[in-house]
Design a protein around this motif. Structure first.
Motif, PDB file in Angstrom:
ATOM      1  N   ILE A  19       0.852  -1.188   0.000  1.00 26.87           N
ATOM      2  CA  ILE A  19       0.000   0.000   0.000  1.00 26.87           C
ATOM      3  C   ILE A  19       0.882   1.231   0.000  1.00 26.87           C
ATOM      4  O   ILE A  19       1.636   1.471   0.954  1.00 26.87           O
ATOM      5  N   SER A  20       0.808   2.004  -1.080  1.00 25.37           N
ATOM      6  CA  SER A  20       1.669   3.173  -1.195  1.00 25.37           C
ATOM      7  C   SER A  20       0.967   4.401  -0.631  1.00 25.37           C
ATOM      8  O   SER A  20      -0.225   4.389  -0.328  1.00 25.37           O
ATOM      9  N   ASP A  21       1.721   5.464  -0.513  1.00 26.59           N
ATOM     10  CA  ASP A  21       1.220   6.692   0.114  1.00 26.59           C
ATOM     11  C   ASP A  21       0.736   7.689  -0.921  1.00 26.59           C
ATOM     12  O   ASP A  21       0.986   8.881  -0.817  1.00 26.59           O
ATOM     13  N   GLY A  22       0.049   7.222  -1.948  1.00 26.39           N
ATOM     14  CA  GLY A  22      -0.469   8.103  -2.991  1.00 26.39           C
ATOM     15  C   GLY A  22       0.264   7.987  -4.303  1.00 26.39           C
ATOM     16  O   GLY A  22      -0.193   8.508  -5.324  1.00 26.39           O
ATOM     17  N   ARG A  23       1.397   7.293  -4.310  1.00 26.80           N
ATOM     18  CA  ARG A  23       2.150   7.129  -5.549  1.00 26.80           C
ATOM     19  C   ARG A  23       1.661   5.924  -6.335  1.00 26.80           C
ATOM     20  O   ARG A  23       1.045   5.013  -5.800  1.00 26.80           O
ATOM     21  N   SER A  24       1.933   5.923  -7.621  1.00 24.77           N
ATOM     22  CA  SER A  24       1.574   4.791  -8.478  1.00 24.77           C
ATOM     23  C   SER A  24       2.302   3.538  -8.014  1.00 24.77           C
ATOM     24  O   SER A  24       3.480   3.599  -7.627  1.00 24.77           O
ATOM     25  N   PRO A  25       1.622   2.378  -8.063  1.00 28.77           N
ATOM     26  CA  PRO A  25       2.292   1.134  -7.661  1.00 28.77           C
ATOM     27  C   PRO A  25       3.193   0.539  -8.739  1.00 28.77           C
ATOM     28  O   PRO A  25       3.801  -0.500  -8.502  1.00 28.77           O
ATOM     29  N   ALA A  26       3.324   1.195  -9.900  1.00 26.93           N
ATOM     30  CA  ALA A  26       4.116   0.618 -10.989  1.00 26.93           C
ATOM     31  C   ALA A  26       5.559   0.308 -10.588  1.00 26.93           C
ATOM     32  O   ALA A  26       6.068  -0.785 -10.882  1.00 26.93           O
ATOM     33  N   PRO A  27       6.282   1.220  -9.906  1.00 25.72           N
ATOM     34  CA  PRO A  27       7.650   0.874  -9.493  1.00 25.72           C
ATOM     35  C   PRO A  27       7.695  -0.310  -8.528  1.00 25.72           C
ATOM     36  O   PRO A  27       8.650  -1.088  -8.525  1.00 25.72           O
ATOM     37  N   LEU A  28       6.654  -0.457  -7.698  1.00 23.97           N
ATOM     38  CA  LEU A  28       6.598  -1.600  -6.793  1.00 23.97           C
ATOM     39  C   LEU A  28       6.451  -2.894  -7.579  1.00 23.97           C
ATOM     40  O   LEU A  28       7.052  -3.915  -7.234  1.00 23.97           O
ATOM     41  N   ALA A  29       5.661  -2.846  -8.639  1.00 27.24           N
ATOM     42  CA  ALA A  29       5.487  -4.035  -9.473  1.00 27.24           C
ATOM     43  C   ALA A  29       6.813  -4.450 -10.109  1.00 27.24           C
ATOM     44  O   ALA A  29       7.138  -5.637 -10.183  1.00 27.24           O
ATOM     45  N   VAL A  87      -1.692  -7.873  -9.024  1.00 30.75           N
ATOM     46  CA  VAL A  87      -2.914  -7.203  -9.452  1.00 30.75           C
ATOM     47  C   VAL A  87      -3.039  -5.875  -8.728  1.00 30.75           C
ATOM     48  O   VAL A  87      -2.630  -5.725  -7.570  1.00 30.75           O
ATOM     49  N   GLN A  88      -3.600  -4.909  -9.417  1.00 32.52           N
ATOM     50  CA  GLN A  88      -3.863  -3.598  -8.835  1.00 32.52           C
ATOM     51  C   GLN A  88      -5.341  -3.537  -8.485  1.00 32.52           C
ATOM     52  O   GLN A  88      -6.197  -3.607  -9.362  1.00 32.52           O
ATOM     53  N   SER A  89      -5.647  -3.399  -7.190  1.00 34.83           N
ATOM     54  CA  SER A  89      -7.037  -3.412  -6.749  1.00 34.83           C
ATOM     55  C   SER A  89      -7.550  -2.022  -6.385  1.00 34.83           C
ATOM     56  O   SER A  89      -8.756  -1.836  -6.214  1.00 34.83           O
ATOM     57  N   GLU A  90      -6.668  -1.062  -6.239  1.00 33.17           N
ATOM     58  CA  GLU A  90      -6.997   0.349  -6.061  1.00 33.17           C
ATOM     59  C   GLU A  90      -5.833   1.132  -6.649  1.00 33.17           C
ATOM     60  O   GLU A  90      -4.785   0.569  -6.981  1.00 33.17           O
ATOM     61  N   ASP A  91      -5.989   2.454  -6.730  1.00 30.18           N
ATOM     62  CA  ASP A  91      -4.934   3.264  -7.335  1.00 30.18           C
ATOM     63  C   ASP A  91      -3.604   3.107  -6.617  1.00 30.18           C
ATOM     64  O   ASP A  91      -2.539   3.228  -7.234  1.00 30.18           O
ATOM     65  N   THR A  92      -3.641   2.839  -5.296  1.00 30.01           N
ATOM     66  CA  THR A  92      -2.406   2.756  -4.519  1.00 30.01           C
ATOM     67  C   THR A  92      -2.177   1.373  -3.912  1.00 30.01           C
ATOM     68  O   THR A  92      -1.328   1.216  -3.047  1.00 30.01           O
ATOM     69  N   TYR A  93      -2.945   0.362  -4.348  1.00 20.29           N
ATOM     70  CA  TYR A  93      -2.819  -0.995  -3.808  1.00 20.29           C
ATOM     71  C   TYR A  93      -2.228  -1.921  -4.859  1.00 20.29           C
ATOM     72  O   TYR A  93      -2.747  -2.033  -5.975  1.00 20.29           O
ATOM     73  N   LEU A  94      -1.155  -2.612  -4.498  1.00 19.04           N
ATOM     74  CA  LEU A  94      -0.610  -3.668  -5.343  1.00 19.04           C
ATOM     75  C   LEU A  94      -0.642  -4.962  -4.532  1.00 19.04           C
ATOM     76  O   LEU A  94      -0.086  -5.030  -3.435  1.00 19.04           O
ATOM     77  N   GLU A  95      -1.292  -5.986  -5.072  1.00 18.86           N
ATOM     78  CA  GLU A  95      -1.431  -7.251  -4.360  1.00 18.86           C
ATOM     79  C   GLU A  95      -0.529  -8.303  -4.993  1.00 18.86           C
ATOM     80  O   GLU A  95      -0.511  -8.461  -6.225  1.00 18.86           O
ATOM     81  N   VAL A  96       0.206  -8.993  -4.153  1.00 13.37           N
ATOM     82  CA  VAL A  96       1.095 -10.067  -4.582  1.00 13.37           C
ATOM     83  C   VAL A  96       0.390 -11.386  -4.260  1.00 13.37           C
ATOM     84  O   VAL A  96       0.160 -11.713  -3.091  1.00 13.37           O
ATOM     85  N   LEU A  97       0.066 -12.131  -5.304  1.00 16.85           N
ATOM     86  CA  LEU A  97      -0.758 -13.333  -5.166  1.00 16.85           C
ATOM     87  C   LEU A  97      -0.003 -14.571  -5.627  1.00 16.85           C
ATOM     88  O   LEU A  97       0.962 -14.475  -6.411  1.00 16.85           O
TER      89      LEU A  97
END
Length: 274
Positions: free
Chosen positions: A159-169, A182-192
Motif C-alpha cells: 500500500i503506497s502513500d499516494g504514488r503509483s504502484p508501478a515501481p513496486l510491481a 494485481v492492482q485493486s486500487e490506485d495505490t494498492y498492489l497485491e502479490v498473489l
C-alpha cells in the motif's frame, strides 16, 4: 454446496459475480441500496449471486450476510474460495516458494511510505508499517496484527502513500517472477500466488458447479476485475471504473453510487435500454 443448489433458470445469465468495493460497496463502505434491491429481484427470478473480492473472510462476510447470500465467496482476489455454510475452502492457495524472496529481498527494498500486510490463516499481519495502513484497516474493517505470519501467507498487500504502484510491481517482478500481481486500487498492489486471480477462481467455480461461462455475468471497477469480466459471457464495467476495465467490458453501466449492479441486473432482466 452441490451443483443441485443452483437450479436451472430461464434467465439468459444464471449467475452474477460482483466485485465489492467500488462496484457494490460505495465510498462510505455501504452497500448501494438500488443495487441491493435489484439483486433481490434477480434472485427472486432464479438467478444466483456471488461476490468476488480482494477482501478476506472477516472483511467480506458482513456484506455477504447483509445481502442474504449463502453462495461460496471468491476471496483474496481469487487465491481462496470459501463455502460460508461449511467453512470449507474450495480453493486455497498460498505464496509458497514466492514467500522467501518476497520477505527477504522485496520488503527491505520498499520505498519509505509504502506499507505491507500479509494475510495468513484469516489474519492480517503487518510486515512493514506505514501511515497508509491505518486508513486501509479502517476501510476493510480488519485488525492488523504486529507480528509476521509463521507460514507462507495467502497474499501480500503493498500500500503506497499516494504514488503509483508501478515501481513496486517492477521490484516484485525482479525478485518474484512467478507471483501474480494485481492492482485493486490506485495505490494498492497485491502479490498473489501463481494460479490465483478472479478469472481463475471463477473458472474453478464454473467447472465445479457445471455452469457454462457464457451464462455468467461479471461486474467490477478495477484492473483486478479485468480477467473475470473478459471471461464472463456478459462483462460489465462500473461507469467510474478504471480505463482498463472500461476497455475490457462488453457494457459500461452507471457509477457505483448510482447503482452499477442494478444497471447490470436491468440489462439481464429487461434487455438493453431503448
Amino acid at each position: 454446496m452441490s451443483a443441485a443448489a443452483f437450479p436451472e433458470t430461464g434467465l439468459s445469465h444464471a449467475w452474477i459475480v460482483t466485485d465489492l468495493d467500488g462496484t457494490l460497496v460505495d465510498r462510505d463502505l455501504g452497500l448501494v441500496p438500488r443495487s441491493v434491491e435489484a439483486l433481490r429481484r434477480y434472485r427472486d427470478l432464479g438467478g444466483t449471486v456471488f461476490i468476488a473480492t480482494g477482501r478476506n473472510e472477516e472483511s467480506a462476510t458482513p456484506y455477504h450476510r447483509e445481502l442474504g447470500l449463502d453462495t461460496p465467496m471468491i476471496l483474496y482476489n481469487g487465491a481462496r474460495i470459501t463455502d460460508p455454510g461449511t467453512g470449507a475452502h474450495l480453493l486455497d492457495l498460498d505464496l509458497g516458494p514466492v514467500w522467501p524472496p518476497l520477505r527477504d529481498l522485496v520488503l527491505p527494498a520498499l520505498p519509505d511510505g509504502v506499507g505491507a500486510v500479509a494475510f495468513s490463516g484469516g489474519d492480517a499481519h503487518i510486515l512493514r508499517p506505514a501511515p497508509a495502513l491505518t486508513d486501509y484497516a479502517r476501510r476493510d474493517r480488519i485488525a492488523l496484527l504486529p507480528d509476521p505470519p509463521d507460514r507462507p501467507p495467502t497474499k501480500v498487500m503493498l500500500i503506497s502513500d499516494g504514488r503509483s504502484p508501478a515501481p513496486l510491481a517492477d521490484l516484485v517482478t525482479r525478485h518474484c517472477p512467478d507471483a501474480l500481481l494485481v492492482q485493486s486500487e490506485d495505490t494498492y498492489l497485491e502479490v498473489l500466488p501463481p494460479g490465483a486471480g478472479k478469472e481463475a477462481a471463477l473458472r474453478e467455480m464454473a467447472a465445479r458447479y457445471g455452469m457454462d461461462v457464457t451464462r455468467i455475468a461479471a461486474i467490477g471497477d478495477n484492473p483486478n476485475d479485468t480477467g473475470m469480466i473478459r471471461l464472463a459471457g456478459l462483462g460489465a464495467a462500473v461507469g467510474d471504473g478504471h480505463p482498463q476495465v472500461l476497455k475490457a467490458a462488453d457494457i459500461v453501466v452507471a457509477p457505483c453510487s448510482e447503482g452499477a449492479v442494478a444497471d447490470l441486473v436491468g440489462r439481464i432482466l429487461d434487455g438493453p435500454p431503448p
